[in-house]
Design an enzyme around this catalytic site. Structure first.
Site, PDB file in Angstrom:
ATOM      1  N   MET A  13      18.654  26.869  17.894  1.00  0.00           N
ATOM      2  CA  MET A  13      19.258  27.784  17.070  1.00  0.00           C
ATOM      3  C   MET A  13      18.178  28.307  16.173  1.00  0.00           C
ATOM      4  SD  MET A  13      22.837  27.721  17.342  1.00  0.00           S
ATOM      5  CE  MET A  13      23.857  26.685  18.471  1.00  0.00           C
ATOM      6  N   ALA A  44      17.326  21.000  19.847  1.00  0.00           N
ATOM      7  CA  ALA A  44      16.284  21.365  19.597  1.00  0.00           C
ATOM      8  C   ALA A  44      15.329  20.376  18.486  1.00  0.00           C
ATOM      9  CB  ALA A  44      16.087  22.966  19.023  1.00  0.00           C
ATOM     10  N   ASN A 186      28.819  11.112  13.609  1.00  0.00           N
ATOM     11  CA  ASN A 186      28.886  10.993  12.089  1.00  0.00           C
ATOM     12  C   ASN A 186      30.216  10.381  11.826  1.00  0.00           C
ATOM     13  OD1 ASN A 186      30.059  13.346  11.871  1.00  0.00           O
ATOM     14  ND2 ASN A 186      28.332  14.224  10.969  1.00  0.00           N
ATOM     15  N   THR A 222      26.390   7.061  12.167  1.00  0.00           N
ATOM     16  CA  THR A 222      25.416   7.574  11.291  1.00  0.00           C
ATOM     17  C   THR A 222      26.543   8.026   9.987  1.00  0.00           C
ATOM     18  OG1 THR A 222      25.368  10.052  12.103  1.00  0.00           O
ATOM     19  CG2 THR A 222      23.605   8.296  12.913  1.00  0.00           C
ATOM     20  N   MET A 223      25.764   7.429   8.885  1.00  0.00           N
ATOM     21  CA  MET A 223      26.935   7.614   7.734  1.00  0.00           C
ATOM     22  C   MET A 223      26.070   8.016   6.433  1.00  0.00           C
ATOM     23  SD  MET A 223      29.005   4.056   8.221  1.00  0.00           S
ATOM     24  CE  MET A 223      27.774   3.004   7.564  1.00  0.00           C
ATOM     25  N   LYS A 226      24.630   5.746   3.264  1.00  0.00           N
ATOM     26  CA  LYS A 226      25.246   4.546   3.655  1.00  0.00           C
ATOM     27  C   LYS A 226      24.614   3.588   4.808  1.00  0.00           C
ATOM     28  CE  LYS A 226      29.978   5.342   3.784  1.00  0.00           C
ATOM     29  NZ  LYS A 226      30.021   6.807   3.550  1.00  0.00           N
ATOM     30  N   ASP A 254      20.159  14.756  13.183  1.00  0.00           N
ATOM     31  CA  ASP A 254      19.217  15.046  14.325  1.00  0.00           C
ATOM     32  C   ASP A 254      17.948  14.099  14.269  1.00  0.00           C
ATOM     33  OD1 ASP A 254      20.970  16.857  15.273  1.00  0.00           O
ATOM     34  OD2 ASP A 254      20.381  18.355  14.146  1.00  0.00           O
ATOM     35  N   SER A 293      11.226  19.745   8.237  1.00  0.00           N
ATOM     36  CA  SER A 293      11.256  18.663   6.992  1.00  0.00           C
ATOM     37  C   SER A 293      10.911  17.391   7.943  1.00  0.00           C
ATOM     38  CB  SER A 293      12.957  18.644   6.625  1.00  0.00           C
ATOM     39  OG  SER A 293      13.705  18.056   7.319  1.00  0.00           O
TER      40      SER A 293
END
Ligand code: RIB
Length: 305
Positions: A13, A44, A186, A222-223, A226, A254, A293
């Site tokens: 995207m 991606a 998640n 995935t949290m 946490k 990701d 990032s």
């Protein structure tokens, strides 16, 4: 040591990232402090994270024939991602994702699939000989479900373990999903997929365990701040997150999944891979944007958290 080989079958995207103080109300126009254009798409993003951590990555996706599609291809090339099987769809826009990031770094995302909606089961068959010896196939849900199911079946038939990130959440056919090796939702996705509450760690455990009864082997939830939560038939373990003050959490899931695939292929130890991926995901929140990032292997090695 041989580099891990990861095949990503998924989306790309162009991210249209707007920082906001608040969302406008109906009929209202307000000024937003900042805008940025970035390369994104869950497929991606996971491909770039795996690549930055040292994997050889093959990408199967589709781009549009406009400027965004051309830029996405250049971006893949700049990382050395293998795009032999990426096709351009005529008269079609590339996928785009308007993203709104609030003051705390939390995001809200819309996606327009565009060319990603044209990725078909036969595209996997065309690439079969190249992807058969991958360590993992990585999948998300931003391309047609029939393609995702075909990819799961392909992995299953060819002994290539499949990691499925069911994002964005959708109603799933567990006759296919049970053939995946690792299922990584998640909390929100877990809630949508199971229809169960996920407000506490106990509720999350129960919701994840309900997937074991659908014959899933390994679930990792995935949290965010946490951490990540492993649930299998034999064990339940919370791997705590690294404490950071996030600037932008977009793409952190990701970052986790792409790096996890690489770490897991290297270490063959799921908890060690989760711990390392928690750290990689936390680091990604310290900078703004999605792919840009993500840390390189060298930056990751030098980081102090
Ligand atoms: O997971 C973050 C990603 O979701 C963004 O990069 C956006 O493109 C959407 O796919």
């Amino acid at each position: 040591m041989r580099k891990p080989k990861i095949t990503v079958i998924g989306s790309n995207m162009m991210d249209l990232i707007t920082n906001i103080e608040r969302m406008p109300c109906e009929g209202e126009t307000i000024e937003a402090p900042n805008f940025d254009l970035g390369f994104g798409g869950k497929g991606a993003n996971q491909a770039i994270a795996a690549n930055k951590m040292g994997a050889n990555v093959i990408m199967l996706t589709k781009v549009g024939d406009g400027i965004f599609g051309r830029e996405v291809m250049k971006n893949f090339a700049s990382y050395g991602i293998d795009t032999t099987f990426v096709e351009t769809v005529a008269d079609t826009t590339s996928g785009v994702a308007p993203i709104f990031v609030d003051r705390e770094g939390k995001n809200r995302i819309l996606i327009v699939k565009g060319a990603n909606g044209h990725l078909k089961p036969e595209d996997i068959d065309k690439a079969a000989s190249k992807i058969k010896d991958s360590d993992f196939i990585l999948l998300q849900l931003e391309v047609p479900l029939e393609t995702v199911y075909h990819a799961i079946e392909f992995g299953y038939q060819n002994n290539v373990p499949v990691i499925l990130n069911p994002a964005p959440a959708a109603e799933l056919d567990f006759n296919y999903v049970k053939k995946t090796s690792v299922f990584i939702p998640n909390e929100t996705e877990l809630q949508t997929i199971t229809g169960m509450a996920v407000n506490t760690i106990e509720e999350i455990e129960e919701a994840a365990k309900s997937l074991l009864s659908k014959e899933l082997a390994t679930i990792i939830v995935t949290m965010g701040a946490k951490g990540s939560f492993l649930v299998t038939k034999n064990e339940v373990e919370l791997i705590p997150a690294f404490k950071v003050k996030p600037k932008d959490t977009t793409g952190a899931g990701d970052a986790f999944i792409g790096s996890f695939a690489t770490f897991y292929a290297e270490k063959n130890d799921i908890k060690e891979a989760m711990k390392a991926a928690n750290r990689y995901a936390a680091l990604s929140t310290l900078n703004v944007g999605t792919q840009k990032s993500f840390y390189t292997k060298e930056e990751y090695g030098k980081s102090i958290i």
